[in-house]
Motif scaffolding. Sequence first.
Motif, PDB file in Angstrom:
ATOM      1  N   TRP A  12       0.865  -1.201  -0.103  1.00  0.00           N
ATOM      2  CA  TRP A  12      -0.017   0.039   0.102  1.00  0.00           C
ATOM      3  C   TRP A  12       0.749   1.266  -0.047  1.00  0.00           C
ATOM      4  CZ3 TRP A  12       1.382   2.169   4.746  1.00  0.00           C
ATOM      5  CH2 TRP A  12       1.877   1.277   5.667  1.00  0.00           C
ATOM      6  N   THR A  13       0.298   2.298  -0.248  1.00  0.00           N
ATOM      7  CA  THR A  13       1.074   3.484  -0.242  1.00  0.00           C
ATOM      8  C   THR A  13       0.511   4.533   0.735  1.00  0.00           C
ATOM      9  OG1 THR A  13      -0.420   4.234  -1.987  1.00  0.00           O
ATOM     10  CG2 THR A  13       1.874   3.470  -2.571  1.00  0.00           C
ATOM     11  N   ARG A  14       1.142   5.375   1.016  1.00  0.00           N
ATOM     12  CA  ARG A  14       0.936   6.475   2.121  1.00  0.00           C
ATOM     13  C   ARG A  14       0.470   7.657   1.209  1.00  0.00           C
ATOM     14  NH1 ARG A  14       5.610   7.673   5.969  1.00  0.00           N
ATOM     15  NH2 ARG A  14       5.242   6.332   7.511  1.00  0.00           N
ATOM     16  N   ARG A  15      -0.980   8.018   1.482  1.00  0.00           N
ATOM     17  CA  ARG A  15      -1.533   9.123   0.764  1.00  0.00           C
ATOM     18  C   ARG A  15      -2.177  10.025   1.761  1.00  0.00           C
ATOM     19  NH1 ARG A  15      -4.738   6.984  -2.652  1.00  0.00           N
ATOM     20  NH2 ARG A  15      -4.936   8.652  -3.865  1.00  0.00           N
ATOM     21  N   LYS A  16      -1.755  10.673   2.752  1.00  0.00           N
ATOM     22  CA  LYS A  16      -2.492  11.397   3.995  1.00  0.00           C
ATOM     23  C   LYS A  16      -3.177  12.643   3.077  1.00  0.00           C
ATOM     24  CE  LYS A  16      -1.510  13.728   8.174  1.00  0.00           C
ATOM     25  NZ  LYS A  16      -0.490  14.120   9.077  1.00  0.00           N
ATOM     26  N   GLU A  17      -2.913  12.999   2.061  1.00  0.00           N
ATOM     27  CA  GLU A  17      -3.359  14.116   1.726  1.00  0.00           C
ATOM     28  C   GLU A  17      -4.903  13.930   1.113  1.00  0.00           C
ATOM     29  OE1 GLU A  17      -0.423  14.037   1.570  1.00  0.00           O
ATOM     30  OE2 GLU A  17      -0.200  15.929   3.101  1.00  0.00           O
ATOM     31  N   LEU A  55      -9.959   4.927   8.565  1.00  0.00           N
ATOM     32  CA  LEU A  55     -11.008   5.691   8.460  1.00  0.00           C
ATOM     33  C   LEU A  55     -11.010   6.400   9.714  1.00  0.00           C
ATOM     34  CD1 LEU A  55     -14.591   4.691   7.467  1.00  0.00           C
ATOM     35  CD2 LEU A  55     -14.063   6.377   9.256  1.00  0.00           C
ATOM     36  N   TYR A  56     -10.756   5.533  11.073  1.00  0.00           N
ATOM     37  CA  TYR A  56     -10.950   6.268  12.188  1.00  0.00           C
ATOM     38  C   TYR A  56      -9.513   7.296  12.323  1.00  0.00           C
ATOM     39  CZ  TYR A  56     -14.958   3.970  13.779  1.00  0.00           C
ATOM     40  OH  TYR A  56     -16.264   3.776  14.186  1.00  0.00           O
ATOM     41  N   LEU A  57      -8.593   7.313  11.688  1.00  0.00           N
ATOM     42  CA  LEU A  57      -7.637   8.131  11.838  1.00  0.00           C
ATOM     43  C   LEU A  57      -7.895   9.631  11.208  1.00  0.00           C
ATOM     44  CD1 LEU A  57      -4.421   6.043  10.496  1.00  0.00           C
ATOM     45  CD2 LEU A  57      -4.990   6.875  12.964  1.00  0.00           C
ATOM     46  N   TYR A  58      -9.245   9.578  10.464  1.00  0.00           N
ATOM     47  CA  TYR A  58      -9.494  10.751   9.825  1.00  0.00           C
ATOM     48  C   TYR A  58     -10.847  11.324  10.415  1.00  0.00           C
ATOM     49  CZ  TYR A  58      -5.533   9.947   6.636  1.00  0.00           C
ATOM     50  OH  TYR A  58      -4.123   9.765   6.327  1.00  0.00           O
ATOM     51  N   TYR A  59     -11.640  10.506  10.571  1.00  0.00           N
ATOM     52  CA  TYR A  59     -13.017  10.974  11.237  1.00  0.00           C
ATOM     53  C   TYR A  59     -13.033   9.955  12.611  1.00  0.00           C
ATOM     54  CZ  TYR A  59     -13.238  12.820   6.755  1.00  0.00           C
ATOM     55  OH  TYR A  59     -13.149  13.489   5.560  1.00  0.00           O
ATOM     56  N   ASP A  60     -13.449  10.868  13.615  1.00  0.00           N
ATOM     57  CA  ASP A  60     -13.399   9.953  14.782  1.00  0.00           C
ATOM     58  C   ASP A  60     -14.695   9.150  15.095  1.00  0.00           C
ATOM     59  OD1 ASP A  60     -13.232  12.989  14.895  1.00  0.00           O
ATOM     60  OD2 ASP A  60     -14.457  12.942  16.726  1.00  0.00           O
TER      61      ASP A  60
END
Lengths: 224, 224
Positions: A12-17, A55-60
């Motif tokens: 997988w790749t990291r695509r934080k944005e 998902l939970y890293l971006y929306y709690d």
Amino acid sequence: MPKTASPALTRWTRRKEARPAELLAAALDIFVEKGYAATRLDDVAARAGVSKGTLYLYYDSKESLFKAVIRGGLVPAIQRGEKVFEAHSGPMTELLEKIIFGWWEEVGTSQLGGIPKLMFAEAKNFPELADFYYTEVISRGYGLVRKVLEAGRDRGEFIAIDPEYGTRLVLAPLVFLLLWRHSFSMCERQPIDPEKYLGIHMRLAIDGLRARPAAGASALPEAR
Amino acid sequence: MPKTASPALTRWTRRKEARPAELLAAALDIFVEKGYAATRLDDVAARAGVSKGTLYLYYDSKESLFKAVIRGGLVPAIQRGEKVFEAHSGPMTELLEKIIFGWWEEVGTSQLGGIPKLMFAEAKNFPELADFYYTEVISRGYGLVRKVLEAGRDRGEFIAIDPEYGTRLVLAPLVFLLLWRHSFSMCERQPIDPEKYLGIHMRLAIDGLRARPAAGASALPEAR
DNA sequence: CTTGTTATTGACTGATTGGTCAGCAATGTA
DNA sequence: TACATTGCTGACCAATCAGTCAATAACAAG
């Protein structure tokens, strides 16, 4: 545990944005397809190509994810409607048609059209979401149309009907069409034609609202 | 025989005859309050004063329980509407008002009014229920109103509007009112007055549908 | 009072799912 | 290459709930 750790080093790749937007798009899809309660966050994550943990890293929570969908989708549509109102000059009948058909094209025919149905469906079970949606979307949308009716009345275009009720009656068939297309439309053999439906509605509604020059006794004395 | 044994020992009574109706009433309450999916059969049983096991003695699944609620509640209401149609003689405008207001009083103001909202909410997730409801309730209700509009057109009372779309537009505000009262109505400070709302709707609708003697150029040439 | 019948119970199962977190893998740095 | 940082994973937990069934309480008949 035949883990076959072969050449595929990068799994997988990291695509934080890009994640937040991708998750919102996936969430809109699944929410509209399944409804709020029936949406599984595993499905949303899978559609976005990530795991539920991400998902939970971006929306709690499920709720905050849903609110983000609303804020990113319907609220801007309402705002554009308000812009149209401010920019308009000319007959209110034209503005009314512009707003109704514009909303239909922008929301009704898109994925977003499923949100109102979803909200009606879950309002009672999630009162907090209902309040949020009522404040952010419904009251603003109604306020917009009410202002059109009031302006039309002040300009002498429309009869002096209670704007509160006029607004509801103008919007009811529009919202109903939205709800229908996301519920029972799949049950009918011959589907409804939205353009025709809305066209007839606007004709009847504008004709009903239009102030008669000096009509006979029959035409809406004061609407009770 | 009347030997009322020590009441402390008697923890329940056997009431085979009364159970089905009591379970139906309880189920209507809970279904309307929570929706279909969110209804817990434990709650239904508790409200009916029995245990979940008992519920399953009388209805073999959640779905069959729900269908029984529809059959016992809305279907008879539709049938009464059909009776009214057959018994009526006189202007179709009167019949239309009679049916709309009758439906409101009989269904809208009662517990049953929550069923349509529930069905819209769950139609997509339970297509089988949706088909059932569409066949048993929606198509019959629509058919009834369509017959009124067609009769009115044939009698020269109404303009020659597409009856399919006229029916939808006449019923949309009514159904919308039902949905509203079971979803967002609790969000507004000043609640809607159903009588006034329906009164204005019927005035506008009937006025819009009524054939003009020989009106000018403005009044609905043929509705697209 | 005994015995047979049956209406009713409530603990249990299996499947589902929102939310958590310890650990791993991708990338950056030197 | 070695080490540090961090985006991401997926097994796991706890709670929920439709549906089951062996046990039991109520009643009837003899």
